[in-house]
Structure formats: structure tokens, C-alpha cells
Design an enzyme around this catalytic site. Structure first.
Site, PDB file in Angstrom:
ATOM      1  N   LYS A  74      13.069 -11.869  -0.327  1.00 44.42           N
ATOM      2  CA  LYS A  74      13.627 -11.602   1.001  1.00 44.42           C
ATOM      3  C   LYS A  74      12.558 -11.179   2.010  1.00 44.42           C
ATOM      4  O   LYS A  74      11.645 -10.425   1.691  1.00 44.42           O
ATOM      5  CB  LYS A  74      14.704 -10.523   0.925  1.00 44.42           C
ATOM      6  CG  LYS A  74      15.966 -10.984   0.220  1.00 44.42           C
ATOM      7  CD  LYS A  74      17.151 -10.091   0.512  1.00 44.42           C
ATOM      8  CE  LYS A  74      16.987  -8.719  -0.075  1.00 44.42           C
ATOM      9  NZ  LYS A  74      18.228  -7.911   0.084  1.00 44.42           N
TER      10      LYS A  74
ATOM     11  N   THR B 101       0.819  -1.213   0.000  1.00 43.06           N
ATOM     12  CA  THR B 101       0.000   0.000   0.000  1.00 43.06           C
ATOM     13  C   THR B 101       0.853   1.264   0.000  1.00 43.06           C
ATOM     14  O   THR B 101       0.310   2.365   0.002  1.00 43.06           O
ATOM     15  CB  THR B 101      -0.918   0.024   1.230  1.00 43.06           C
ATOM     16  OG1 THR B 101      -0.124   0.025   2.421  1.00 43.06           O
ATOM     17  CG2 THR B 101      -1.857  -1.173   1.244  1.00 43.06           C
TER      18      THR B 101
ATOM     19  N   HIS C 210      13.594   4.694   5.269  1.00 40.73           N
ATOM     20  CA  HIS C 210      14.600   3.912   4.553  1.00 40.73           C
ATOM     21  C   HIS C 210      15.022   4.595   3.256  1.00 40.73           C
ATOM     22  O   HIS C 210      16.220   4.736   2.966  1.00 40.73           O
ATOM     23  CB  HIS C 210      14.050   2.515   4.253  1.00 40.73           C
ATOM     24  CG  HIS C 210      14.963   1.670   3.423  1.00 40.73           C
ATOM     25  ND1 HIS C 210      16.188   1.235   3.871  1.00 40.73           N
ATOM     26  CD2 HIS C 210      14.841   1.192   2.149  1.00 40.73           C
ATOM     27  CE1 HIS C 210      16.780   0.525   2.920  1.00 40.73           C
ATOM     28  NE2 HIS C 210      15.985   0.485   1.873  1.00 40.73           N
TER      29      HIS C 210
END
Length: 313
Positions: free
Chosen positions: A78, A65, A213
Site C-alpha cells: 500500500k 528509518t 499514528h
């Protein structure tokens, strides 16, 4: 239905076990009933890991989302969580049974979340795709403002389909890089661009000047653009184009925490866990190479360049 605060601060084994307990209490069939992760990249990483360890493997579905989830975390096999103050040190390679992409979710995001995800798109543009870079260069601010939905424009305008084309290229280039090395048997990877210094920066800033990030990755990429300039791989005009694209996407290009001490420690960690530096650097727009001969002096010079450029009006 389990609603959880799946943020980077909570990306840990406690959250994994909370999810595993819920899976256990529901008594799902591990071959017929998938766990469905609806959320951002952190959510998909945590849920995927919980599913991978419950009864050794429980199928799961990714429904991203956020833009970061859409173009990065939903791609590949991953899963993982943070451990010992380090990013993604625990995890597994278990691909989802299915990934469902719906661009309309991106229309619910604020500008910072959109910019966060756009960093991973810039990464793929720089290391692999000149067309993608050109689209970001031309439409970057409009993509953020329009939340990656169709842009206004006439029939002959390429602006209308730009968001869809950008997302398609971001995902396809990522898949091209990941598919031949899905289990990361080789640690020589172009997709590590922007992930050399950012790992230390993101975790250091996590509980103070919180960086997403993608923001940490953008600062890393900006430093690497300066490093590529110091080493003569690109000229200053190409470096400036790279930085301008990132700024157009409202991404940071400098942070005072990423200093000489942190940068050199990040290199030590890289060598420790990957045998050599294996640092991807741009050698042009949409093309890159991996280098092992980066010196401390070059990194220090790149840091000084990044600081100087940040200070310029």
C-alpha cells in the site's frame, strides 16, 4: 537528493506532485532507476504513491528509518496520502522493488517515535502472537530505553536477543496476514485492529493536540480491549495486562477527543466503506476474532470503562 518535510500534516497530493516533478526533472529510467525513499512511514507512503503514478509505474525502494516504517509501512504493497480530511483516501497498491531494513537507524530515534512504532507491534501481538505479547510484557520498557538495539544481559539471558526477536515476529506476523490478501480483495482483516476509531481521532487531533499514528492506534486498541471486556470476550485481568503492556511502551491509552460522537461516527464510516463493521477484537492474549454485531450501547459502555480506568491512579 530531495529532502522534504514528510509529516502527516504534509501527507497530501501537493507533496506527491513535488516528488513527481523531481522525478521528471531528473529524467530517470523508469525500468532501471528506482526512486529510493529513506525515512519514516509517511515518507514511504508518499514516495511510493508518487512513484506508482509517474509514467504509470516507476520502481521504488523503501529504506525505513523509524520503527513505524520498519514494522508497518515497509510491509505490504500500500501507498497513499490523505484527502478530504480523511486518512489515506488516495493511494495505490504498488509494492516496492526492494525493502532494506537496518535496525541501527532505530538508535537515532527519540522515545516518542519508538513508542509510536511499538503500537503496531502491540497490534500484531494481540491479534496473532502470544510469544510476541509475552516479550513486550517482559521487556517493553527496556526496548524503548534501549532503542530496540541489543539489550544487556548474560549468555543465558533472553534479554539480549529480545529486540531482534520482537522485530522479527512483528514483521513475520504482519506478512502472514497481508500476503494472502495483498490487494485487499477481502476487507475482513485482523490487521485492522486499532484502526477503527483511530482514523477519526488522528485526523481530528492533527492540527491541535498532535497525535502520531501509533498513539491514535494505541488509544483505539485500549478502547477495543474495554469493548472486548464489555462483550465478555476477555476478562478484566486480561484487559489490564493489555493496558499495562501499552503503558510499559509509553503509549497513551485514552484521549478525551474520542467520545461517543466520534466513536459512533467512526462506526458509520466503517460500515459505509466496508459494508459491515468487521471489527477485530481480542478474545485472549495473542488471539482475536472479527465481529459484525457490535452495538452502540456496548461502545458507550466501553468508552465509560476506558475513561474510568484512565482516571484511576
Amino acid at each position: 537528493l530531495l529532502v522534504l518535510p514528510t509529516t502527516e500534516e504534509n501527507k497530501n497530493m501537493d507533496m506527491v506532485l513535488t516528488i513527481a516533478e523531481a522525478i521528471h526533472d531528473l529524467g530517470i529510467d523508469r525500468r532501471l532507476d528506482p526512486v529510493i525513499a529513506i525515512g519514516g512511514g509517511v515518507c514511504m507512503d508518499i514516495v511510493g504513491f508518487a512513484a506508482s503514478i509517474y509514467r504509470r509505474k516507476t520502481p521504488y525502494v523503501r529504506v525505513p528509518t523509524t520503527l513505524m516504517g520498519y514494522v508497518d509501512a515497509s510491509i505490504g504493497a500500500k501507498t497513499g496520502v490523505n484527502f478530504a480530511g480523511k486518512k489515506n483516501k488516495l493511494g495505490a497498491y504498488v509494492p516496492p522493488a526492494l525493502t532494506l531494513l537496518d535496525r541501527s537507524f532505530l538508535g537515532t530515534l527519540d522515545a516518542r517515535q519508538l513508542s509510536n512504532g511499538a503500537a503496531e507491534i502491540v497490534k500484531m501481538a494481540l491479534v496473532k502472537d502470544a510469544e510476541l505479547f509475552s516479550l513486550l510484557e517482559e521487556h517493553g520498557p527496556s526496548l524503548i530505553e534501549g532503542k530496540f538495539q541489543d539489550l544487556p544481559g548474560g549468555v543465558e539471558s533472553n534479554a539480549v536477543g529480545a529486540p531482534s526477536r520482537v522485530l522479527t515476529l512483528a514483521i513475520s506476523t504482519m506478512l502472514e496476514e497481508l500476503a494472502p490478501n495483498l490487494w485487499e480483495d477481502s476487507l475482513t482483516r485482523l490487521v485492522d485492529f486499532g484502526h477503527i476509531f483511530s482514523m477519526e481521532l488522528e485526523m481530528e487531533a492533527l492540527h491541535s493536540s498532535k497525535l502520531f499514528h501509533g498513539e491514535a492506534v494505541a488509544i483505539d486498541m485500549a478502547l477495543c480491549a474495554c469493548l472486548a471486556t464489555v462483550r465478555g470476550h476477555i476478562d478484566s485481568s486480561t484487559r489490564d495486562r493489555i493496558l499495562a503492556v501499552m503503558r510499559g511502551l509509553r503509549l497513551p491509552t485514552y484521549h478525551e477527543l474520542l467520545d461517543e460522537k466520534m466513536a459512533l461516527f467512526a462506526i458509520e464510516e466503517r460500515i459505509k466503506f466496508s459494508q459491515t463493521i468487521k471489527m477485530p477484537l481480542p478474545v485472549g492474549v495473542g488471539t482475536s476474532r472479527i465481529y459484525d454485531d457490535i452495538t452502540s450501547d456496548e461502545i458507550v459502555a466501553a468508552l465509560a470503562m476506558a475513561k474510568r480506568l484512565h482516571a484511576e491512579p
